[in-house]
Design an enzyme around this catalytic site. Sequence first.
Site, PDB file in Angstrom:
ATOM      1  N   LYS A  25       0.840  -1.206   0.000  1.00  0.00           N
ATOM      2  CA  LYS A  25       0.000   0.000   0.000  1.00  0.00           C
ATOM      3  C   LYS A  25       0.875   1.256   0.000  1.00  0.00           C
ATOM      4  O   LYS A  25       0.626   2.192  -0.760  1.00  0.00           O
ATOM      5  CB  LYS A  25      -0.888   0.008   1.252  1.00  0.00           C
ATOM      6  CG  LYS A  25      -1.563   1.349   1.513  1.00  0.00           C
ATOM      7  CD  LYS A  25      -2.394   1.325   2.776  1.00  0.00           C
ATOM      8  CE  LYS A  25      -1.655   1.613   4.045  1.00  0.00           C
ATOM      9  NZ  LYS A  25      -1.380   3.029   4.322  1.00  0.00           N
ATOM     10  N   ASN A  26       1.906   1.249   0.842  1.00  0.00           N
ATOM     11  CA  ASN A  26       2.705   2.473   0.989  1.00  0.00           C
ATOM     12  C   ASN A  26       3.603   2.747  -0.210  1.00  0.00           C
ATOM     13  O   ASN A  26       4.247   3.794  -0.284  1.00  0.00           O
ATOM     14  CB  ASN A  26       3.520   2.423   2.285  1.00  0.00           C
ATOM     15  CG  ASN A  26       2.626   2.613   3.507  1.00  0.00           C
ATOM     16  OD1 ASN A  26       1.441   2.907   3.371  1.00  0.00           O
ATOM     17  ND2 ASN A  26       3.203   2.441   4.687  1.00  0.00           N
ATOM     18  N   CYS A 119      -4.947  12.977  13.396  1.00  0.00           N
ATOM     19  CA  CYS A 119      -5.474  11.709  12.930  1.00  0.00           C
ATOM     20  C   CYS A 119      -5.256  10.663  13.985  1.00  0.00           C
ATOM     21  O   CYS A 119      -4.784  10.937  15.073  1.00  0.00           O
ATOM     22  CB  CYS A 119      -4.826  11.288  11.620  1.00  0.00           C
ATOM     23  SG  CYS A 119      -3.251  10.525  11.856  1.00  0.00           S
ATOM     24  N   ARG A 402      -8.109  -0.893   4.862  1.00  0.00           N
ATOM     25  CA  ARG A 402      -7.272   0.145   4.250  1.00  0.00           C
ATOM     26  C   ARG A 402      -5.912  -0.428   3.837  1.00  0.00           C
ATOM     27  O   ARG A 402      -5.274   0.097   2.929  1.00  0.00           O
ATOM     28  CB  ARG A 402      -7.045   1.292   5.229  1.00  0.00           C
ATOM     29  CG  ARG A 402      -8.307   2.060   5.539  1.00  0.00           C
ATOM     30  CD  ARG A 402      -8.018   3.179   6.485  1.00  0.00           C
ATOM     31  NE  ARG A 402      -6.926   3.986   5.957  1.00  0.00           N
ATOM     32  CZ  ARG A 402      -6.363   4.992   6.592  1.00  0.00           C
ATOM     33  NH1 ARG A 402      -6.772   5.321   7.791  1.00  0.00           N
ATOM     34  NH2 ARG A 402      -5.392   5.669   6.058  1.00  0.00           N
TER      35      ARG A 402
END
Length: 421
Positions: A25-26, A119, A402
């Site tokens: 993902k990153n 966040c 996610r």
Amino acid sequence: MEGRQKLVVNGGKRLEGELKVHGAKNSALPLLSAAVLAHGESVFHNCPQLSDVDAACRILTQLGCKCKRAADTVMVDATNVVGNEIPDNLMREMRGSIIFLGSIIGRTGRCRLTFPGGCELGARPIDLHISSLRQMGAVITEEHGYLECEAPSGLHGAKITLSFPSVGATENILLAAAVAKGYTEIHNAAREPEIIDLAACLNKFGAKISGAGESVIAIEGVQRLTAAEHTVIPDRIVAGTYLCAAAITRGEIILTHCEPVFMNGFTPVLEEMGARIYTYGGGKMYLSCKKSLKAPSTVRTMPYPGFPTDIQAPFTALCATAEGTSVFVETIFENRFRHISELVRLGASIKVEGRVCVVEGVKKLSGAKVRAAELRGGAALVVAALAAEGTSEISGTGYIERGYESLETALRSIGADIKKV
Ligand code: UD1
């Protein structure tokens, strides 16, 4: 983001089998941002099917790109980039959207987006992103929660020294500098594999970047980048989570499509705890953990190549049933122990004091209803539930989605009793 579904886990099943590790993902997020800079259609293989990647595709569409997916391949046609604004709802969907700043300003000379506020991991400021782009000639103002960035006559190269090797800031500089006028040098750059992947992809587009993966990165700006094909590197955090899942059930696992070298920051900790690990060529790794595990010596999260902050949470879960006392020092994010109170509900004995958490190993965990409050903490709850006696219910699955492609299907395929309801 939280999601309405729950994961129901009947713990205590020993995991055994083979799992394929999906793309990172990153890496995928900055690569999709890079596509904004490349004229024509870029193709990304091994692009994980995750909600954060979907959010990045929505940003691309908003900017005027055409975005298509076929299985794990994503195609981005950035021929007509007409927009330079990311609306508030898309910024809120994924805090990592800030990674589009460098590419949008690089392509269009202007970018408007909302300020990514606090966040789930703490304040997460973007001062390094802003000051770096300012050094490259961007005029940046903040008003009513909006960041207005302008470089009417284009950005220019600069010698930038980061006070901390921020991953996101390094990525934004790489993106902006690839098409800036002249030469940029980043000192104290982040050295994560995802940085190397982004630089490799930008170079395929025609950029001139050298030194990615080291502390000093040099970028000779070019006028125009052209779309190309690229394969996303394997997700080292997903791989690490699978290893923790197998280890906590005292199981045995073969990972395929992984990159063991990227995992050197944490696999020695697993070995110190008593797991046996073998790596093979061709992206394969084997872990076996037949006997009880011992607490490792103090674990400190560090920038790469140190122990990654992203794998801290699954390791705290793993240590919950290890013999002895484990100590974790979280040096990267100030609020990354939110999963601990939920692990305690599952029977773990853990105390948090500021940036330190102390885990006293217990003989067994017991099933409970728990709630994920962020991505990696959510994965840690799954790891713990796999070893807990009885049934656990994990809510907040949206956070887990996610970063993990159908985690329950993967774990079920190697013997876990887990389903999404
Ligand atoms: C990225 C990863 C995240 C990972 C983190 C550290 C993505 C999408 N996310 O996040 O999963 O946990 O790297 O490996 O790739 N900081 C500042 N000012 C800045 C920027 C950062 O103070 O301008 C601080 C942050 O608050 C944090 C630390 O630096 O305390 C690390 O942040 P950074 O390396 O930038 O992480 P991200 O890129 O946000």
